[in-house]
Design an enzyme around this catalytic site. Structure first.
Site, mmCIF file in Angstrom:
data_model
loop_
_atom_site.group_PDB
_atom_site.id
_atom_site.type_symbol
_atom_site.label_atom_id
_atom_site.label_comp_id
_atom_site.label_asym_id
_atom_site.label_seq_id
_atom_site.Cartn_x
_atom_site.Cartn_y
_atom_site.Cartn_z
ATOM 1 N N HIS A 200 0.846 -1.192 0.000
ATOM 2 C CA HIS A 200 0.000 0.000 0.000
ATOM 3 C C HIS A 200 0.878 1.238 0.000
ATOM 4 O O HIS A 200 2.108 1.144 0.013
ATOM 5 C CB HIS A 200 -0.982 -0.014 1.173
ATOM 6 C CG HIS A 200 -0.356 -0.004 2.542
ATOM 7 N ND1 HIS A 200 0.197 1.123 3.110
ATOM 8 C CD2 HIS A 200 -0.218 -0.995 3.454
ATOM 9 C CE1 HIS A 200 0.652 0.824 4.313
ATOM 10 N NE2 HIS A 200 0.421 -0.459 4.551
ATOM 11 N N CYS B 241 3.329 -4.427 6.604
ATOM 12 C CA CYS B 241 3.145 -4.364 5.145
ATOM 13 C C CYS B 241 4.382 -3.772 4.478
ATOM 14 O O CYS B 241 5.303 -3.323 5.146
ATOM 15 C CB CYS B 241 1.929 -3.504 4.824
ATOM 16 S SG CYS B 241 0.387 -4.147 5.489
#
Length: 164
Positions: free
Chosen positions: A128, A140
């Site tokens: 992301h 992430c």
């Protein structure tokens, strides 16, 4: 490794001959990922989907799925739908996918601990956008918005995220 692999290196991500800056988990890179540790799991992870905010960006690929109001991601090991997209309301802990900030305007999903999650092994390892350069994630891999969009338009279901 193939040119279509996204390879995380100490200096960023290597993909299709380009080096892109990125950030990863505040807990570093680990071989023993656990829910809430803030670490990015080492390994070879498949790409299993892509989500986007249709009210903010154009559909990046024909296989991207819109994020709707009420879309959540379960991060609660007690939830029977742990590490899956769920809908509000839910009594379990979760991440809201349709956020007020732009962090999840475009999300690339990996197969970390999916589709049959081991409880507590960690959830939601996404690609992301980053909050800002150098700012770590909760596990992430995050990118500049323009680099994330560039990646999204070029990856396929055969693309792998390789974290060394």
């Amino acid at each position: 490794m193939t040119p279509d692999d996204i390879v995380v290196t100490p200096t960023g991500v290597r993909f299709r001959g380009r080096q892109l800056p990125c950030t990863w988990g505040r807990g570093g890179i680990t071989d023993t990922k656990r829910e809430g540790d803030g670490a990015t799991p080492r390994g070879i992870h498949g790409i299993v989907g892509m989500l986007y905010r249709p009210d903010r960006i154009a559909r990046p690929t024909d296989w991207a799925v819109p994020i709707r109001p009420g879309d959540l991601w379960s991060d609660d090991p007690r939830d029977p739908d742990y590490n899956l997209m769920v809908r509000a309301p839910t009594p379990f802990s979760h991440e809201t996918l349709r956020r007020p900030d732009p962090l999840y305007d475009l999300v690339i999903l990996t197969d970390w601990n999916w589709p049959r999650a081991v409880k507590g092994r960690g959830s939601a390892i996404f690609l992301h956008r980053w909050r800002r350069p150098g700012y770590p994630t909760e596990g992430c891999v995050a990118f500049r918005p323009r680099d994330l969009l560039w990646l999204a338009r070029r990856i396929t279901y055969e693309t792998r995220l390789i974290v060394r």
